[in-house]
Motif scaffolding. Structure first.
Motif, PDB file in Angstrom:
ATOM      1  N   TYR A  55     109.855  17.565  12.836  1.00 55.36           N
ATOM      2  CA  TYR A  55     109.924  16.705  14.018  1.00 55.36           C
ATOM      3  C   TYR A  55     108.872  17.223  14.987  1.00 55.36           C
ATOM      4  CZ  TYR A  55     114.280  15.008  12.071  1.00 55.36           C
ATOM      5  OH  TYR A  55     115.210  14.449  11.243  1.00 55.36           O
ATOM      6  N   PRO A  56     107.890  16.387  15.340  1.00 54.47           N
ATOM      7  CA  PRO A  56     106.785  16.884  16.170  1.00 54.47           C
ATOM      8  C   PRO A  56     107.264  17.518  17.474  1.00 54.47           C
ATOM      9  CG  PRO A  56     106.563  14.508  15.761  1.00 54.47           C
ATOM     10  CD  PRO A  56     107.722  14.985  14.956  1.00 54.47           C
ATOM     11  N   GLU A  57     108.371  16.994  18.039  1.00 52.65           N
ATOM     12  CA  GLU A  57     108.825  17.541  19.324  1.00 52.65           C
ATOM     13  C   GLU A  57     109.370  18.964  19.176  1.00 52.65           C
ATOM     14  OE1 GLU A  57     109.378  14.515  18.203  1.00 52.65           O
ATOM     15  OE2 GLU A  57     111.447  14.373  17.523  1.00 52.65           O
ATOM     16  N   ASN A  58     109.671  19.381  17.937  1.00 52.29           N
ATOM     17  CA  ASN A  58     110.182  20.744  17.723  1.00 52.29           C
ATOM     18  C   ASN A  58     109.094  21.755  17.365  1.00 52.29           C
ATOM     19  OD1 ASN A  58     112.638  19.598  18.097  1.00 52.29           O
ATOM     20  ND2 ASN A  58     113.226  19.583  15.929  1.00 52.29           N
ATOM     21  N   ILE A  59     107.872  21.284  17.237  1.00 55.50           N
ATOM     22  CA  ILE A  59     106.800  22.186  16.805  1.00 55.50           C
ATOM     23  C   ILE A  59     106.116  22.805  18.011  1.00 55.50           C
ATOM     24  CG2 ILE A  59     104.591  22.315  15.576  1.00 55.50           C
ATOM     25  CD1 ILE A  59     105.569  20.046  13.823  1.00 55.50           C
ATOM     26  N   GLU A  60     106.168  24.134  18.075  1.00 58.97           N
ATOM     27  CA  GLU A  60     105.517  24.860  19.171  1.00 58.97           C
ATOM     28  C   GLU A  60     104.246  25.510  18.633  1.00 58.97           C
ATOM     29  OE1 GLU A  60     105.997  24.917  22.341  1.00 58.97           O
ATOM     30  OE2 GLU A  60     107.753  23.585  22.169  1.00 58.97           O
ATOM     31  N   ILE A  61     103.116  25.089  19.159  1.00 59.69           N
ATOM     32  CA  ILE A  61     101.840  25.618  18.671  1.00 59.69           C
ATOM     33  C   ILE A  61     101.257  26.574  19.711  1.00 59.69           C
ATOM     34  CG2 ILE A  61      99.508  25.003  17.907  1.00 59.69           C
ATOM     35  CD1 ILE A  61     100.691  22.367  16.881  1.00 59.69           C
ATOM     36  N   PRO A  62     101.022  27.849  19.331  1.00 63.55           N
ATOM     37  CA  PRO A  62     100.483  28.823  20.294  1.00 63.55           C
ATOM     38  C   PRO A  62      99.173  28.325  20.907  1.00 63.55           C
ATOM     39  CG  PRO A  62     101.096  29.918  18.240  1.00 63.55           C
ATOM     40  CD  PRO A  62     101.207  28.448  17.990  1.00 63.55           C
ATOM     41  N   SER A  63      98.984  28.592  22.197  1.00 63.84           N
ATOM     42  CA  SER A  63      97.829  28.024  22.910  1.00 63.84           C
ATOM     43  C   SER A  63      96.496  28.545  22.394  1.00 63.84           C
ATOM     44  CB  SER A  63      97.963  28.290  24.405  1.00 63.84           C
ATOM     45  OG  SER A  63      98.030  29.687  24.601  1.00 63.84           O
ATOM     46  N   GLU A  64      96.489  29.743  21.774  1.00 61.76           N
ATOM     47  CA  GLU A  64      95.196  30.278  21.300  1.00 61.76           C
ATOM     48  C   GLU A  64      94.767  29.690  19.949  1.00 61.76           C
ATOM     49  OE1 GLU A  64      98.103  32.157  21.377  1.00 61.76           O
ATOM     50  OE2 GLU A  64      97.933  33.886  20.032  1.00 61.76           O
ATOM     51  N   THR A  65      95.586  28.784  19.400  1.00 63.38           N
ATOM     52  CA  THR A  65      95.284  28.207  18.082  1.00 63.38           C
ATOM     53  C   THR A  65      93.953  27.460  18.091  1.00 63.38           C
ATOM     54  OG1 THR A  65      97.623  27.972  17.588  1.00 63.38           O
ATOM     55  CG2 THR A  65      96.120  26.586  16.321  1.00 63.38           C
ATOM     56  N   GLU A  66      93.107  27.782  17.116  1.00 67.22           N
ATOM     57  CA  GLU A  66      91.811  27.097  16.993  1.00 67.22           C
ATOM     58  C   GLU A  66      91.883  25.932  16.012  1.00 67.22           C
ATOM     59  OE1 GLU A  66      90.487  31.297  16.213  1.00 67.22           O
ATOM     60  OE2 GLU A  66      88.562  30.323  16.600  1.00 67.22           O
ATOM     61  N   ALA A  67      92.735  26.058  14.993  1.00 66.03           N
ATOM     62  CA  ALA A  67      92.837  25.000  13.990  1.00 66.03           C
ATOM     63  C   ALA A  67      94.299  24.736  13.654  1.00 66.03           C
ATOM     64  CB  ALA A  67      92.084  25.393  12.723  1.00 66.03           C
ATOM     65  N   ILE A  68      94.712  23.478  13.779  1.00 66.56           N
ATOM     66  CA  ILE A  68      96.062  23.061  13.363  1.00 66.56           C
ATOM     67  C   ILE A  68      95.900  22.440  11.979  1.00 66.56           C
ATOM     68  CG2 ILE A  68      98.008  21.519  13.865  1.00 66.56           C
ATOM     69  CD1 ILE A  68      97.037  21.576  16.824  1.00 66.56           C
ATOM     70  N   CYS A  69      96.658  22.966  11.018  1.00 62.46           N
ATOM     71  CA  CYS A  69      96.497  22.506   9.635  1.00 62.46           C
ATOM     72  C   CYS A  69      97.777  21.826   9.167  1.00 62.46           C
ATOM     73  CB  CYS A  69      96.171  23.686   8.732  1.00 62.46           C
ATOM     74  SG  CYS A  69      94.698  24.591   9.293  1.00 62.46           S
ATOM     75  N   LEU A  70      97.691  20.531   8.922  1.00 66.23           N
ATOM     76  CA  LEU A  70      98.853  19.748   8.512  1.00 66.23           C
ATOM     77  C   LEU A  70      98.655  19.209   7.102  1.00 66.23           C
ATOM     78  CD1 LEU A  70      99.239  17.613  11.777  1.00 66.23           C
ATOM     79  CD2 LEU A  70     100.356  19.800  11.237  1.00 66.23           C
ATOM     80  N   THR A  71      99.757  19.042   6.392  1.00 63.11           N
ATOM     81  CA  THR A  71      99.689  18.460   5.056  1.00 63.11           C
ATOM     82  C   THR A  71     100.404  17.119   5.127  1.00 63.11           C
ATOM     83  OG1 THR A  71      99.653  20.660   4.097  1.00 63.11           O
ATOM     84  CG2 THR A  71     100.256  18.854   2.611  1.00 63.11           C
ATOM     85  N   GLN A  72      99.619  16.039   5.059  1.00 62.20           N
ATOM     86  CA  GLN A  72     100.194  14.707   5.270  1.00 62.20           C
ATOM     87  C   GLN A  72     101.208  14.370   4.180  1.00 62.20           C
ATOM     88  OE1 GLN A  72      99.763  11.380   3.764  1.00 62.20           O
ATOM     89  NE2 GLN A  72     101.128  10.622   5.374  1.00 62.20           N
ATOM     90  N   ASN A  73     100.883  14.751   2.947  1.00 66.41           N
ATOM     91  CA  ASN A  73     101.842  14.538   1.858  1.00 66.41           C
ATOM     92  C   ASN A  73     101.977  15.847   1.090  1.00 66.41           C
ATOM     93  OD1 ASN A  73     103.557  12.785   0.264  1.00 66.41           O
ATOM     94  ND2 ASN A  73     102.035  12.978  -1.351  1.00 66.41           N
ATOM     95  N   GLU A  74     103.102  16.535   1.285  1.00 65.83           N
ATOM     96  CA  GLU A  74     103.343  17.803   0.584  1.00 65.83           C
ATOM     97  C   GLU A  74     103.735  17.450  -0.858  1.00 65.83           C
ATOM     98  OE1 GLU A  74     103.525  20.701  -1.162  1.00 65.83           O
ATOM     99  OE2 GLU A  74     103.123  21.511   0.836  1.00 65.83           O
ATOM    100  N   THR A  75     102.744  17.493  -1.714  1.00 61.74           N
ATOM    101  CA  THR A  75     102.884  16.980  -3.080  1.00 61.74           C
ATOM    102  C   THR A  75     104.015  17.641  -3.872  1.00 61.74           C
ATOM    103  OG1 THR A  75     100.477  16.903  -2.927  1.00 61.74           O
ATOM    104  CG2 THR A  75     101.439  16.290  -5.035  1.00 61.74           C
TER     105      THR A  75
END
Ligand SMILES: *Cc1c(COP(=O)(O)O)cnc(C)c1O
Length: 270
Positions: A120-140
């Protein structure tokens, strides 16, 4: 011979027109043309132009050819992460992408969901120093997909970091809003129905700018497949190394077929 059909995470069944295109490739001697020839530059352009049409890719995005999606994971971390990446991990592919970052000496953060679950995107906390957010659209490995609307929400909350989307086993299906992602990529043996051995990386000017910054800081970004090395050749419809010319040709043909069918029809059928 009994005709076998495989229902695995890939390679997928060949696209129905592939045998005819292989025949054409043999007739045109595609297997032996030079990757510095005009003929190669034309087929390279044909494939990238077709993909731009199919996926509605804006002009400020480049299209690069690499050996596979696994290679693209590595190139993303090497070229775009000096210190910190962030990953949503919910299966074996997203986990491997996450591990690459640590193996390359970076600090990798993750949000984790159980196998078979999503985020759930609202539950994802991304640290502010993050340079790259890596998502897998379809976790095969589990078949769990992340809706494009959720990817866009993650972007809305995190505008600074670059956003990379592994869509290896779903493109051309997801209809990305390219203003909300910086990069996506796929391998041809999944939903393009081709033999394995070609990865396609779509990336924008922000990604290129980040790679340039890391190079200027003397961060090790690789050798022949740094973003700047690939870009310098891509501008001429070429690649730094001898690429998988055969598959670039076949991909161009399959994309032509897909464009004839129309992406809206393909998405609806899917
Ligand atoms: C198959 C797959 C990969 C790896 O692709 P290769 O062509 O084997 O490098 C990466 N991510 C996802 C989601 C996949 O399904």
């Amino acid at each position: 011979m009994v005709k076998k059909t495989f229902f695995t995470v890939g390679p997928s069944e060949l696209y129905p027109t592939v045998p005819a295109h292989v025949q054409t490739a043999l007739e045109q001697k595609i297997g032996v043309i030079s990757h510095r020839s005009k003929q190669f530059q034309e087929l390279y352009k044909h494939t990238t132009d077709g993909l731009r049409t199919l996926l509605n890719i804006p002009d400020n995005y480049q299209i690069f050819f690499l050996s596979s999606a696994t290679e693209i994971w590595e190139r993303i971390i090497q070229n775009c992460v000096e210190h910190t990446s962030f990953h949503c991990v919910n299966g074996s592919f997203s986990k491997r992408f996450y591990e690459f970052s640590g193996e390359l000496g970076k600090k990798a953060f993750k949000a984790e969901a159980a196998f078979g679950k999503g985020f759930y995107p609202e539950n994802i906390e991304i640290p502010s120093e993050t340079e790259a957010i890596c998502l897998t659209q379809n976790e095969t490995s589990s078949g769990v997909s992340m809706p494009v609307a959720d990817i866009n929400k993650i972007r809305e909350k995190n505008k600074e970091a670059l956003l990379f989307v592994d869509a290896v086993s779903s493109l051309p299906y997801p209809e990305f809003d390219f203003s909300k992602i910086d990069s996506t990529f796929f391998s041809v043996q999944k939903c393009f129905g081709l033999p394995a051995g070609l990865g396609v990386w779509i990336l924008n000017d922000r990604v290129i700018e980040k790679a340039k910054q890391l190079e200027a800081k003397k961060v090790l970004t690789g050798t022949y497949h740094t973003i700047s090395s690939i870009l310098s050749k891509a501008k001429d419809n070429q690649t730094p190394e001898t690429p998988n010319v055969w598959n670039i040709f076949l991909l161009g043909k399959v994309i032509e077929d897909m464009n004839k069918k129309g992406i809206a029809t393909i998405r609806k059928r899917n």
